[in-house]
Design an enzyme around this catalytic site. Structure first.
Site, mmCIF file in Angstrom:
data_model
loop_
_atom_site.group_PDB
_atom_site.id
_atom_site.type_symbol
_atom_site.label_atom_id
_atom_site.label_comp_id
_atom_site.label_asym_id
_atom_site.label_seq_id
_atom_site.Cartn_x
_atom_site.Cartn_y
_atom_site.Cartn_z
ATOM 1 N N GLU A 40 -7.114 -17.462 -3.010
ATOM 2 C CA GLU A 40 -6.291 -18.665 -2.805
ATOM 3 C C GLU A 40 -4.809 -18.248 -2.824
ATOM 4 O OE1 GLU A 40 -6.764 -21.173 -6.232
ATOM 5 O OE2 GLU A 40 -5.738 -22.909 -5.360
ATOM 6 N N LYS A 111 -7.581 -27.955 0.195
ATOM 7 C CA LYS A 111 -8.186 -28.154 -1.130
ATOM 8 C C LYS A 111 -8.196 -29.624 -1.543
ATOM 9 C CE LYS A 111 -7.760 -26.160 -5.827
ATOM 10 N NZ LYS A 111 -6.963 -25.187 -6.630
ATOM 11 N N CYS A 144 -11.090 -22.717 -5.170
ATOM 12 C CA CYS A 144 -10.943 -22.666 -6.623
ATOM 13 C C CYS A 144 -11.584 -23.867 -7.345
ATOM 14 C CB CYS A 144 -9.459 -22.498 -6.962
ATOM 15 S SG CYS A 144 -9.186 -21.733 -8.584
ATOM 16 N N VAL A 171 -8.101 -19.344 -13.597
ATOM 17 C CA VAL A 171 -7.500 -19.034 -14.898
ATOM 18 C C VAL A 171 -8.474 -19.298 -16.046
ATOM 19 C CG1 VAL A 171 -5.106 -19.359 -14.170
ATOM 20 C CG2 VAL A 171 -6.392 -21.329 -14.990
#
Lengths: 266, 266
Positions: A40, A111, A144, A171
């Site tokens: 991404e 997204k 993501c 993350v």
């Protein structure tokens, strides 16, 4: 066909150098790939400080250096490239990825589920979750945090996707395990290309978990990357395996699904 | 409140002895429980040889020894009991579970997604995926292979369930990991009560994987059982945590869900 992810660490805002880094890695390690997935926001980095900053780094597609690079990579590798970038469209900025075929034709996915401060930087995507024909099969795209909503992979599978390409800047630690379940429950392949390292901007910083992977329709990881470091994972897959929707000798993913009981889902 | 699973090995067809085994285990190890989940088909065992055999062992609810036992256990423990049994209703047999409150009131859930040869033995369930009020919260039920279809846990969550009770007779290895994802993606608790051991009938046999568990809305396993052996796992949980649908400080499970893009899901 040979499917691959490319994991690397973009440097924030250094678009030319990030694109060159991906081209070099791909040329050296992904020469055999028929389908290569990049992270991404691979050309810009992630941790923007303002919407203006994103806007200035964002690019039209086609029409910017990222589009040119992905198109060149697709041609040079004779492979389908799927990679993330900040997309400028009129006055709007989307967190998007592009699928580019060797002949230069392309599709954009924007997204849908923005994570945390992405809400300050981007407009939520308006793309249908619709696979596109490429590399001789039907390829779905999600980005993501879209993994968190099972509806995304579900719709791609119901519409015939055999492979989900999943550019990511993860993350949190959950996604690699969760993608095994997404593959299992939908009987398809998924290629998650994550970034590594750390963005430090002003008084903020953010680290990314690496662990890119290719997962098969049985939920098995075929190849995966460590948490750190550049890594290209390349593996032979047969997308036709994802067209076989038999879960057991007597259970079929499509026929057994009790849509007669699923009334209020949407 | 204290939530628990009871894992044990039923002996095929020995209903009285299986019920007594569960009562003894519960009395000795689940005395503090407010909610206790028992395995699928806990009173009969699993590996039937014919539909006639199931029919003969199946019971009305209320009206049979399993109903009497679950009701007595709920009263004795002052706890909500959720346990699986073969349900006879008129000429039909369902793979069902009952939720019984300490006051003797009850609800039945009939398994929607039958696995392998269960299709010879049972009629597919017709229960809506609708949580019921119990133990001061809203409790959803699903049985074993229902885990495979994310729509089941999704509907229970959308309808307000804070805890999913999941009586199981798991034979494949995927479910314990997948239930972590079901909890995470729906932000609720799940209690999977699995059986152990082996059913041997005629020339066939089947082994079960144990590994019962309680998982929290963050996808963390709070307590879990080994693959073999009787085990009661008891843990304090706060169902109100499952009413908080904030995924991050800026992401909310309900509000961020892009139902505007989920058109063809059902």
């Amino acid at each position: 066909m040979k499917a691959a992810y490319l994991q690397f660490e973009p440097r924030f805002g250094e678009v030319s150098s990030n694109l060159r880094a991906m081209q070099d890695l791909a040329a050296n390690q992904a020469g055999e790939a028929d389908l290569l997935v990049l992270p991404e926001l691979a050309s810009t980095g992630y941790l923007f400080q303002s919407r203006d900053e994103v806007f200035d780094l964002a690019e039209a597609f086609p029409g910017g250096p990222t589009a040119d690079c992905f198109t060149q990579m697709a041609f040079d590798l004779n492979a389908v490239i799927v990679g993330g970038f900040a997309e400028r469209s009129g006055d709007q900025v989307y967190n998007s990825c592009a699928l580019v075929r060797p002949d230069g034709s392309s599709h954009i996915y924007r997204k849908a589920h923005l994570f945390l401060d992405e809400k300050d930087w981007f407009v939520p995507g308006d793309s249908p979750f619709e696979p596109v024909p490429a590399a001789g099969t039907l390829i779905g795209m999600m980005i993501c945090f879209d993994w968190y909503y099972p509806e995304v992979a579900r719709l791609l599978a119901l519409r015939g996707a055999t492979i989900i390409c999943h550019p990511s800047n993860l993350v949190l630690p959950h996604c690699p395990e969760a993608m095994k379940v997404r593959c299992l429950e939908n009987r398809l392949f998924a290629i998650t290309a994550n970034r590594t390292g750390r963005d430090e901007r002003g008084d903020r910083s953010l680290s990314f978990i690496g662990m890119s992977q290719v997962v098969d329709p049985g939920g098995q990881i075929l190849v995966s990357a460590p948490p750190d470091g550049d890594h290209v994972g390349l593996v032979e897959i047969d997308p036709r395996l994802a067209e076989d929707k038999d879960v057991t000798g007597r259970n079929n993913w499509t026929r057994d699904r009790r849509i007669d009981l699923f009334g209020d889902l949407v």
